[in-house]
Write a protein that holds these residues in place. Structure first.
Motif, mmCIF file in Angstrom:
data_model
loop_
_atom_site.group_PDB
_atom_site.id
_atom_site.type_symbol
_atom_site.label_atom_id
_atom_site.label_comp_id
_atom_site.label_asym_id
_atom_site.label_seq_id
_atom_site.Cartn_x
_atom_site.Cartn_y
_atom_site.Cartn_z
ATOM 1 N N THR A 39 36.315 28.154 42.236
ATOM 2 C CA THR A 39 36.811 28.099 43.604
ATOM 3 C C THR A 39 36.069 27.010 44.370
ATOM 4 N N GLU A 80 41.410 25.484 39.337
ATOM 5 C CA GLU A 80 41.105 26.705 40.084
ATOM 6 C C GLU A 80 40.407 26.385 41.413
ATOM 7 N N ARG A 82 41.782 26.507 44.446
ATOM 8 C CA ARG A 82 42.206 27.553 45.387
ATOM 9 C C ARG A 82 42.448 27.068 46.809
ATOM 10 N N SER A 106 45.224 32.620 47.844
ATOM 11 C CA SER A 106 44.228 31.608 47.464
ATOM 12 C C SER A 106 43.989 31.710 45.965
ATOM 13 N N GLN A 107 44.948 31.206 45.202
ATOM 14 C CA GLN A 107 44.863 31.259 43.746
ATOM 15 C C GLN A 107 45.225 29.890 43.185
#
Length: 198
Positions: A39, A80, A82, A106-107
């Motif tokens: 993230t 990833e 996000r 938030s992915q």
């Protein structure tokens, strides 16, 4: 003392390896990387049990850029990330091009980080970028007589629905097919590959 100076010489050589070098007015090579960062969001918990506030920053970009600089990486695909939506984000000397989800989740998310030299080359080539999805994006640029197409990916895991997997691989295939016959195509990212029988 002789051993120490030799070590400093090797470290200096390694620090600059992978950056562009001038030879008769042409750039010779660059160093690539791929990193699943898990993230790039930060969360600020106001009080226990209250809503989290999310955003970009609080040192994650700085740590990432410091590491890319330390390793001499000119361009890095991030997985990833996000971040939501898509766009450009300038952080110091580094340019982040990112493609995320358009909804409130938030992915996923992919990004391509360019050091100052690569950022300049990309801008001089017309700032060609395709934000395909939160799992696939690509950029195109030219250096001298060579043209490149870089595709950043974040593949779904084997547990994902078949429709999600088919959409991802179809998007990657479409980006590969957009490359001209003279392009050098580079795919970077997290393919979520598994090794073994389990």
């Amino acid at each position: 003392a002789e051993m120490e100076s030799e070590g400093k010489r090797i470290n200096a050589a390694l620090k600059h390896r992978g950056t562009w070098r001038q030879r008769k007015g042409q750039l010779s090579y660059f160093k690539l990387g791929a990193w699943n960062v898990r993230t790039m969001l930060w969360k600020l918990r106001l009080k226990k049990g209250e809503v989290n506030v999310e955003g970009q920053g609080l040192g994650k970009e700085q740590m990432l850029c410091d590491e890319l600089d330390r390793k001499g990486i000119s361009m890095c695909a991030l997985s990833e990330v996000r971040w939501k939506d898509k766009g450009e984000y300038q952080f110091g000397e580094y340019l982040f091009l990112y493609s995320g989800r358009g909804d409130d989740l938030s992915q996923e998310g992919v990004a391509i980080v360019l050091n100052p030299v690569m950022s300049k080359a990309w801008k001089q080539s017309g700032k060609q970028v395709e934000y395909v999805s939160s799992r696939v994006m690509s950029i195109s640029f030219s250096l001298g007589n060579d043209s490149y197409r870089v595709i950043a990916v974040y593949a779904p895991t084997f547990k994902a629905d078949d429709a999600v997997k088919d959409l991802f691989y179809g998007s990657v295939s479409a980006e590969l097919n957009k490359a001209s016959s003279g392009d050098t195509v580079i795919c970077l990212g997290d393919w979520n590959a598994r090794v073994g029988i389990r």
